[in-house]
Design an enzyme around this catalytic site. Structure first.
Site, PDB file in Angstrom:
ATOM      1  N   ARG A   4       5.423  -7.863   3.856  1.00  0.00           N
ATOM      2  CA  ARG A   4       5.480  -6.480   3.366  1.00  0.00           C
ATOM      3  C   ARG A   4       5.751  -5.518   4.515  1.00  0.00           C
ATOM      4  NH1 ARG A   4       0.528  -4.466  -0.076  1.00  0.00           N
ATOM      5  NH2 ARG A   4      -0.446  -4.439   1.985  1.00  0.00           N
ATOM      6  N   LYS A  22       4.678   0.717   2.870  1.00  0.00           N
ATOM      7  CA  LYS A  22       3.383   1.184   3.379  1.00  0.00           C
ATOM      8  C   LYS A  22       3.639   2.044   4.611  1.00  0.00           C
ATOM      9  CE  LYS A  22      -1.266  -0.772   3.589  1.00  0.00           C
ATOM     10  NZ  LYS A  22      -1.889   0.180   2.669  1.00  0.00           N
ATOM     11  N   GLU A  41      -0.879   4.641  -9.390  1.00  0.00           N
ATOM     12  CA  GLU A  41      -1.833   4.133  -8.402  1.00  0.00           C
ATOM     13  C   GLU A  41      -3.187   4.811  -8.565  1.00  0.00           C
ATOM     14  OE1 GLU A  41      -1.194   1.987  -5.607  1.00  0.00           O
ATOM     15  OE2 GLU A  41       0.895   2.340  -5.035  1.00  0.00           O
TER      16      GLU A  41
HETATM   17  N1  PLP Z   1      -1.771   0.846  -3.246  1.00  0.00           N
HETATM   18  C1  PLP Z   1      -1.837   1.587  -2.119  1.00  0.00           C
HETATM   19  C2  PLP Z   1      -1.256   2.947  -2.130  1.00  0.00           C
HETATM   20  C3  PLP Z   1      -2.432   1.034  -0.966  1.00  0.00           C
HETATM   21  O1  PLP Z   1      -2.501   1.753   0.153  1.00  0.00           O
HETATM   22  C4  PLP Z   1      -2.966  -0.258  -1.022  1.00  0.00           C
HETATM   23  C5  PLP Z   1      -3.586  -0.857   0.164  1.00  0.00           C
HETATM   24  O2  PLP Z   1      -3.006  -1.622   0.871  1.00  0.00           O
HETATM   25  C6  PLP Z   1      -2.870  -0.983  -2.216  1.00  0.00           C
HETATM   26  C7  PLP Z   1      -2.273  -0.399  -3.302  1.00  0.00           C
HETATM   27  C8  PLP Z   1      -3.393  -2.367  -2.310  1.00  0.00           C
HETATM   28  O3  PLP Z   1      -2.571  -3.279  -1.653  1.00  0.00           O
HETATM   29  P1  PLP Z   1      -3.143  -4.641  -1.105  1.00  0.00           P
HETATM   30  O4  PLP Z   1      -3.784  -5.341  -2.236  1.00  0.00           O
HETATM   31  O5  PLP Z   1      -1.980  -5.377  -0.587  1.00  0.00           O
HETATM   32  O6  PLP Z   1      -4.124  -4.275  -0.049  1.00  0.00           O
HETATM   33  C1  COI Z   2      -5.879  -1.231   2.305  1.00  0.00           C
HETATM   34  O1  COI Z   2      -6.368  -1.576   1.241  1.00  0.00           O
HETATM   35  O2  COI Z   2      -5.776  -1.993   3.266  1.00  0.00           O
HETATM   36  C2  COI Z   2      -5.384   0.092   2.493  1.00  0.00           C
HETATM   37  O3  COI Z   2      -4.418   0.238   3.165  1.00  0.00           O
HETATM   38  C3  COI Z   2      -6.109   1.189   1.906  1.00  0.00           C
HETATM   39  C4  COI Z   2      -6.322   2.262   2.883  1.00  0.00           C
HETATM   40  C5  COI Z   2      -7.587   2.400   3.551  1.00  0.00           C
HETATM   41  C6  COI Z   2      -5.225   3.125   3.241  1.00  0.00           C
END
Ligand code: PLP
Ligand code: COI
Length: 340
Positions: A83, A185, A221
Site C-alpha cells: 500500500r 495514505k 469512512e
Molecule cells: N481508513 C483510514 C482513513 C485510515 O487512516 C486507516 C488506517 O490505516 C484505515 C482506514 C484502516 O486501514 P488498515 O486496516 O490498513 O489499518
Molecule cells: C492506523 O490505523 O494505522 C492509522 O493510520 C490510523 C491513524 C492513527 C491515522
C-alpha cells in the site's frame, strides 16, 4: 534477554512515546542508501522540503504483537509495504521494495523489543513507516531527495473504551475528493480531517463519519478507520468506493467473516438513510482494531445499532478471530503472520 521499561501496559492509549531506535534511509541521486538505526528522534530537513509545503508525505500504520510463547508477530506487513508503494506512486515518490520494508520493520521491532506490551495486556507495538520529500525545492514538482523512516511505540486502544461501543457523527466535510487521494495514505487526507474530528469531539462523539464526496448519501469512512455493518440476515457489508483507504483490516475481516464465520460478505454502497438494515456496526483498522459503533448521529437523527453499551455477538466473534490471529492464539491464514 529482555530489559524491562516502566510502562503501565494496561492503561496505554494512543500516544507518542519515544522509543530507543528508529530506521532512517535517504534517497539521493536516484537510489536508497543502506539505511541505519538511529537514536535521534529529531528530523533535520531543508526549509524547501516538499513535505512541508506541498504535502509530499505518505505513511503507514502497522503493529507487532507479543504472543503467549514470547515470540513476536507482524500482521500482514507485506500488505502495508504494497500500500505504501501505491501511495508513493500517487505522489510521485520513489518506492521501497517489500523485502527492504519488512527487513527494516524487523530491525526496528528488535531494537525496541522491550517496548512491546506483554502478551495478555491487550497492547501492541505500533509501527509508523513514513516517507517525505526533502531537499532544497520551491517549485510545485516532486522532490529529488526523500527520507524514509520507521519509528514505533507501545499503544493500547485508539477510540476510548476499545471494545466498548462509542458514538459517531456524520460530518458535513468531505475527507477526500472523488478522484483525489482518498485511496492513498497521504498526509493531506489527515490534515483535512482535523477540523471535522475536533468538531465531532466537541459534541462528545468519538469521531466524524465521512460520506461520499459526490452525492453525500453513502458512508465512506469512520474517522481513520473503515466502516462495516452486519445486516439483519447476517451479511458482512463494507462500503465500496474509490476514495476510501483500502484497509488491510477490512480485507482481513472480509476473508474471516466468510471463511471462518460462514457469513455472506459483500463490498457495496452503504446508504446513510438505510442504517436500519444493520443490526451491528463497527469501525475497523490497525489503530482502531474493531471498535463497535453504538450509534450514528446524522443531521437531527440518532440511530442506535446493537446497543450503546454492549458489543454485538458477530462483532465480538470477528474481534476474537482477528485478535486471536494477531496474538498467535488462533491459526492464521497462510502468509498473514511474519515472525520477527
Ligand atoms: N481508513 C483510514 C482513513 C485510515 O487512516 C486507516 C488506517 O490505516 C484505515 C482506514 C484502516 O486501514 P488498515 O486496516 O490498513 O489499518
Ligand atoms: C492506523 O490505523 O494505522 C492509522 O493510520 C490510523 C491513524 C492513527 C491515522
Amino acid at each position: 534477554m529482555m530489559n524491562t521499561v516502566d510502562i503501565d501496559w494496561k492503561n496505554l492509549g494512543f500516544n507518542y512515546i519515544k522509543t530507543d531506535q528508529r530506521y532512517i534511509s535517504y534517497w539521493k541521486a536516484g537510489s536508497w542508501d543502506e539505511g541505519t538505526l538511529s537514536e535521534d528522534n529529531q528530523v533535520h530537513i531543508s526549509e524547501g522540503s516538499t513535505a512541508l509545503h506541498y504535502g509530499q508525505t505518505v505513511f503507514e500504520g502497522m503493529k507487532a504483537y507479543r504472543t503467549k510463547d514470547g515470540s513476536i508477530n507482524l500482521f500482514r506487513a507485506d500488505q502495508n509495504a504494497e500500500r505504501m508503494q501505491r501511495s508513493c506512486r500517487r505522489l510521485m515518490m520513489p518506492t521501497i521494495p517489500t523485502d527492504v520494508f519488512i527487513e527494516a520493520v524487523r530491525k526496528v521491532v528488535k531494537a525496541n523489543e522491550k517496548y512491546i506490551p506483554p502478551y495478555g495486556t491487550g497492547g501492541s507495538l505500533y509501527l509508523r513507516p513514513y516517507m517525505i520529500g526533502i531537499g532544497d525545492n520551491i517549485g510545485v514538482k516532486p522532490a529529488e531527495e526523500y527520507l524514509f523512516s520507521i519509528f514505533c511505540m507501545p499503544v493500547g486502544a485508539y477510540f476510548k473504551g476499545g471494545l466498548t461501543p462509542s458514538n459517531f457523527v456524520v460530518s458535513d466535510y468531505d475527507r477526500a475528493a472523488g478522484n483525489g487521494t482518498g485511496a492513498a495514505k497521504v498526509g493531506g487526507n489527515y490534515g483535512g480531517s482535523l477540523l471535522p474530528g475536533a468538531e465531532a469531539h466537541k459534541r462528545n462523539f468519538s469521531d466524524a463519519i465521512y460520506l461520499d464526496p459526490t452525492t453525500h448519501t453513502k458512508i465512506e469512512e469512520v474517522g481513520a478507520a473503515n466502516f462495516f455493518g452486519i445486516t439483519e440476515d447476517n451479511k458482512f457489508v463494507t462500503p465500496l468506493s474509490p476514495s476510501i483507504l483500502p484497509s488491510i483490516t477490512k480485507y482481513s475481516l472480509l476473508y474471516l467473516a466468510s471463511e471462518r464465520l460462514g457469513l455472506d460478505v459483500v463490498e457495496r454502497e452503504v446508504f446513510i438513510d438505510r442504517l436500519d438494515e444493520f443490526k451491528e456496526a463497527g469501525a475497523c483498522g490497525t489503530a482502531a482494531v474493531i471498535s463497535p459503533i453504538g450509534g450514528i448521529q446524522y443531521k437531527e437523527e440518532f440511530h442506535v445499532f446493537y446497543s450503546e453499551t454492549e458489543t454485538g455477538p458477530v462483532t465480538k466473534k470477528l474481534y476474537d478471530e482477528l485478535t486471536g490471529i494477531q496474538y498467535g492464539d488462533i491459526e492464521a491464514p497462510e502468509g498473514w503472520i511474519i515472525k520477527v
